[in-house]
Design a protein around this motif. Sequence first.
Motif, short mmCIF file in Angstrom:
data_model
loop_
_atom_site.label_atom_id
_atom_site.label_comp_id
_atom_site.label_asym_id
_atom_site.label_seq_id
_atom_site.Cartn_x
_atom_site.Cartn_y
_atom_site.Cartn_z
N ILE A 1 -6.91 -2.90 -1.51
CA ILE A 1 -6.09 -3.24 -0.34
C ILE A 1 -6.73 -2.70 0.93
CG2 ILE A 1 -3.87 -2.85 0.78
CD1 ILE A 1 -2.56 -2.87 -1.93
N VAL A 2 -7.24 -1.46 0.88
CA VAL A 2 -7.87 -0.86 2.06
C VAL A 2 -9.11 -1.66 2.45
CG1 VAL A 2 -9.11 1.17 2.92
CG2 VAL A 2 -6.97 1.45 1.65
N ASP A 3 -9.91 -2.08 1.47
CA ASP A 3 -11.11 -2.87 1.77
C ASP A 3 -10.76 -4.20 2.42
OD1 ASP A 3 -12.85 -0.99 0.81
OD2 ASP A 3 -12.92 -1.81 -1.21
N GLU A 4 -9.60 -4.74 2.09
CA GLU A 4 -9.19 -6.01 2.69
C GLU A 4 -8.56 -5.81 4.07
OE1 GLU A 4 -6.51 -9.96 1.57
OE2 GLU A 4 -6.95 -8.43 0.05
N LEU A 5 -7.80 -4.72 4.22
CA LEU A 5 -7.11 -4.49 5.49
C LEU A 5 -8.03 -3.91 6.55
CD1 LEU A 5 -3.68 -3.00 4.36
CD2 LEU A 5 -4.08 -5.22 5.42
N ASP B 1 -5.88 4.10 -7.86
CA ASP B 1 -6.98 4.23 -6.90
C ASP B 1 -7.73 2.91 -6.74
OD1 ASP B 1 -6.54 6.85 -6.20
OD2 ASP B 1 -7.89 7.68 -7.70
N THR B 2 -7.90 2.20 -7.85
CA THR B 2 -8.59 0.91 -7.79
C THR B 2 -7.80 -0.10 -6.95
OG1 THR B 2 -9.58 1.29 -9.96
CG2 THR B 2 -9.52 -0.98 -9.17
N ALA C 1 -8.19 6.70 4.44
CA ALA C 1 -7.99 5.45 5.19
C ALA C 1 -6.63 4.85 4.88
CB ALA C 1 -9.10 4.47 4.85
N ALA C 2 -6.21 4.92 3.61
CA ALA C 2 -4.90 4.38 3.23
C ALA C 2 -3.78 5.11 3.97
CB ALA C 2 -4.71 4.50 1.72
N GLN C 3 -3.87 6.42 4.05
CA GLN C 3 -2.83 7.18 4.74
C GLN C 3 -2.79 6.85 6.23
OE1 GLN C 3 -0.29 9.27 3.61
NE2 GLN C 3 0.24 8.87 5.75
N LEU C 4 -3.95 6.72 6.85
CA LEU C 4 -3.99 6.40 8.28
C LEU C 4 -3.47 4.99 8.55
CD1 LEU C 4 -7.44 8.01 9.10
CD2 LEU C 4 -5.19 8.87 9.75
N LEU C 5 -3.74 4.06 7.64
CA LEU C 5 -3.18 2.71 7.78
C LEU C 5 -1.66 2.73 7.65
CD1 LEU C 5 -5.76 0.64 5.70
CD2 LEU C 5 -5.30 0.39 8.15
N LEU C 6 -1.15 3.55 6.74
CA LEU C 6 0.30 3.66 6.58
C LEU C 6 0.94 4.26 7.83
CD1 LEU C 6 0.64 4.92 2.89
CD2 LEU C 6 1.04 2.63 3.78
N THR C 7 0.29 5.25 8.41
CA THR C 7 0.83 5.86 9.63
C THR C 7 0.86 4.86 10.77
OG1 THR C 7 0.00 8.03 8.94
CG2 THR C 7 0.56 7.76 11.26
N ALA C 8 -0.20 4.06 10.90
CA ALA C 8 -0.23 3.03 11.94
C ALA C 8 0.78 1.92 11.65
CB ALA C 8 -1.63 2.44 12.06
N LEU D 1 0.83 -1.20 0.00
CA LEU D 1 0.00 0.00 0.00
C LEU D 1 0.87 1.25 0.00
CD1 LEU D 1 -2.92 1.13 0.23
CD2 LEU D 1 -2.64 1.04 2.71
N ARG D 2 1.95 1.25 0.78
CA ARG D 2 2.83 2.42 0.84
C ARG D 2 3.44 2.74 -0.52
NH1 ARG D 2 7.92 3.80 0.93
NH2 ARG D 2 8.58 1.66 0.60
N VAL D 3 3.87 1.72 -1.23
CA VAL D 3 4.48 1.93 -2.54
C VAL D 3 3.46 2.51 -3.52
CG1 VAL D 3 5.56 0.79 -4.50
CG2 VAL D 3 6.20 0.14 -2.18
#
Length: 360
Positions: free
Chosen positions: A227-231, A221-222, A246-253, A134-136
């Motif tokens: 990935i976000v929907d799965e994580l 985006d797709t 949500a992707a950014q917050l997951l990366l921060t965590a 996701l980060r990449v």
Amino acid sequence: MAIEDDAKARAVVGGVDTHKDLHVAAVVDEQDRVLETRSFATTRQGYRQMLAWMRSFGDLQRIGVESTGSYGAGLLRFMQQAGVTVLEVTAPDRQDRRKRGKNDDLDAQNAAHAAFAGNRTVTPRSRDGMIEALRVLVACRKTAVTARRIALQMIHNTIVAAPDGLRDLLRDMTRMQLVRTLAAWRPDLTSYREIEAAYRIALKSLARRYLELHDEIADLDTMIAAIVDELAPNLVTRNSIGHTGAAQLLLTAGGNPDRMRSEASFAALCGVSPVPASSGKTVRHRLNRGGDRAANSALHIIAIGRLRTDQKTKDYVARRVAEGHSKLDAIRAIKRYLAREVFALIMQRQKEINATRIAA
């Protein structure tokens, strides 16, 4: 034989100063005395040699590594897979660096000293799994969005200086209508020495660049949304939390959010925790300007969305303003609440994932 037994029984701590082609490693003993310093290649063979070299001095307790998010990412993955505890070492004290000077050996030794004492160290984010994927993708999307914006700016700047006939033709078009019109042009490529033909060629090139980046961003985006929907499917179901935020917050965590002891740690990491700024008889808090500013921005966007669509948030802001606080102060308080809400959702999902792995 006795010397070898003593070495095996001795507890040691490592430190690594990371670079692109070579990592400089140091080892200290149980009294924080430097035993040796050596350089290793940034390859899997080099990582294996480094680990074997460190373990030759005794029982390796942990390793302090600089820049685990960039030059040290490969070493972090290798050491974690080998079962070695890795701590990320932050920048050394400037006053101490001015006194002792700086070189690669000293940096590696300082990293080992920091890991030994537990100073200037944090548990690094894991650099494997879907969070790393996701980060990449998010980093790639960010650069694509920037390039698309620059292409659009260049289109408008070019039109401003274009001949009057072209400006009049393109003046009243919407953004996408303008871009698609320019991309469909068929200028005479052999007449590039003429001013109007050169402008047509340049505008067509910029428009096609914009559309290519637009399609690239849509594809990214797709993938990011999948990935976000799965994580964290429970995250995007909340009001005003989209896939990008949500992707950014997951990366921060990170992929190991359990490294944070509480939601207060996550709030501090996002830069939304109030910082004490009291002095004398004055007791107050100031805005936290630290933390991950991208996560702070994501929380701000969510807060603005809640303020527009959620009645409870509207009532809360109205109540705070009536009490004499500013609207910005109320929004900062909302961001602190959002950090608590998001952290709880992320940790809940992390527990579900861990339970699934154990069951498997």
